[in-house]
Design an enzyme around this catalytic site. Sequence first.
Site, mmCIF file in Angstrom:
data_model
loop_
_atom_site.group_PDB
_atom_site.id
_atom_site.type_symbol
_atom_site.label_atom_id
_atom_site.label_comp_id
_atom_site.label_asym_id
_atom_site.label_seq_id
_atom_site.Cartn_x
_atom_site.Cartn_y
_atom_site.Cartn_z
ATOM 1 N N ARG A 34 3.060 40.398 -65.714
ATOM 2 C CA ARG A 34 1.696 40.097 -66.187
ATOM 3 C C ARG A 34 0.900 40.794 -64.942
ATOM 4 O O ARG A 34 0.984 40.519 -63.832
ATOM 5 C CB ARG A 34 1.132 38.925 -66.727
ATOM 6 C CG ARG A 34 2.022 38.359 -67.759
ATOM 7 C CD ARG A 34 1.478 37.418 -68.601
ATOM 8 N NE ARG A 34 2.495 36.957 -69.733
ATOM 9 C CZ ARG A 34 2.706 37.615 -70.848
ATOM 10 N NH1 ARG A 34 2.029 38.765 -71.114
ATOM 11 N NH2 ARG A 34 3.700 37.348 -71.539
ATOM 12 N N VAL A 102 -2.036 50.959 -56.543
ATOM 13 C CA VAL A 102 -0.695 50.521 -56.204
ATOM 14 C C VAL A 102 0.203 51.902 -56.114
ATOM 15 O O VAL A 102 0.587 52.426 -57.376
ATOM 16 C CB VAL A 102 -0.054 49.488 -56.658
ATOM 17 C CG1 VAL A 102 1.213 49.199 -56.221
ATOM 18 C CG2 VAL A 102 -1.062 48.293 -56.687
ATOM 19 N N HIS A 106 3.901 52.546 -62.391
ATOM 20 C CA HIS A 106 3.548 51.373 -63.299
ATOM 21 C C HIS A 106 3.008 51.936 -64.287
ATOM 22 O O HIS A 106 2.145 52.892 -64.370
ATOM 23 C CB HIS A 106 2.950 50.257 -62.541
ATOM 24 C CG HIS A 106 1.603 50.679 -61.978
ATOM 25 N ND1 HIS A 106 1.501 51.327 -60.818
ATOM 26 C CD2 HIS A 106 0.312 50.426 -62.358
ATOM 27 C CE1 HIS A 106 0.130 51.503 -60.344
ATOM 28 N NE2 HIS A 106 -0.511 51.106 -61.185
ATOM 29 N N HIS A 108 0.656 50.456 -67.485
ATOM 30 C CA HIS A 108 0.196 49.360 -68.092
ATOM 31 C C HIS A 108 0.225 49.304 -69.701
ATOM 32 O O HIS A 108 -0.007 50.438 -70.275
ATOM 33 C CB HIS A 108 -1.400 49.559 -67.832
ATOM 34 C CG HIS A 108 -2.144 49.629 -66.484
ATOM 35 N ND1 HIS A 108 -2.532 48.607 -65.758
ATOM 36 C CD2 HIS A 108 -1.702 50.617 -65.431
ATOM 37 C CE1 HIS A 108 -3.051 48.948 -64.524
ATOM 38 N NE2 HIS A 108 -2.485 50.238 -64.413
#
Length: 122
Positions: A34, A102, A106, A108
Amino acid sequence: MAYAYDPDNIFAKILRGEIPNDTVLETEHSLAFRDIRPQAPTHVLVIPKGSYVSFDHFARDATEAEILDYMRTIGEVCRMEGVEEDGFRLISNAGGHGVQEVPHLHVHILAGRPLGRMLQPA
Ligand code: 5GP
């Protein structure tokens, strides 16, 4: 292009267990957890365990096993979170124009309310 991976980025620290995370799903090659600052009722980040800066880096250099695992993990998290019926949005920011905070790939997963249009006018 040479991709310079920073092993001190925050997601690398999460993968090494140096920083705690709220794990949703862990597989051989991927980790879903999360977001610490959720922007929707469901806000999960999915990262590969390998050292990839961005989507384009991953798509070029990851093994087929890593890519398959990563794609399957993203879909599995959507089903686990129960968002596949009402809908969701996947976002992967990269680089300066993408405003990537970052520098470890990744995606989301955002869901749980109507998310509005994809982009606001600049
Ligand atoms: P970016 O802007 O790079 O696409 O998104 C980075 C995301 O990482 C942000 O949504 C931010 O809230 C999240 N984030 C930053 N640091 C941490 C952390 O230590 N733990 C977790 N779970 N999420 C983080």
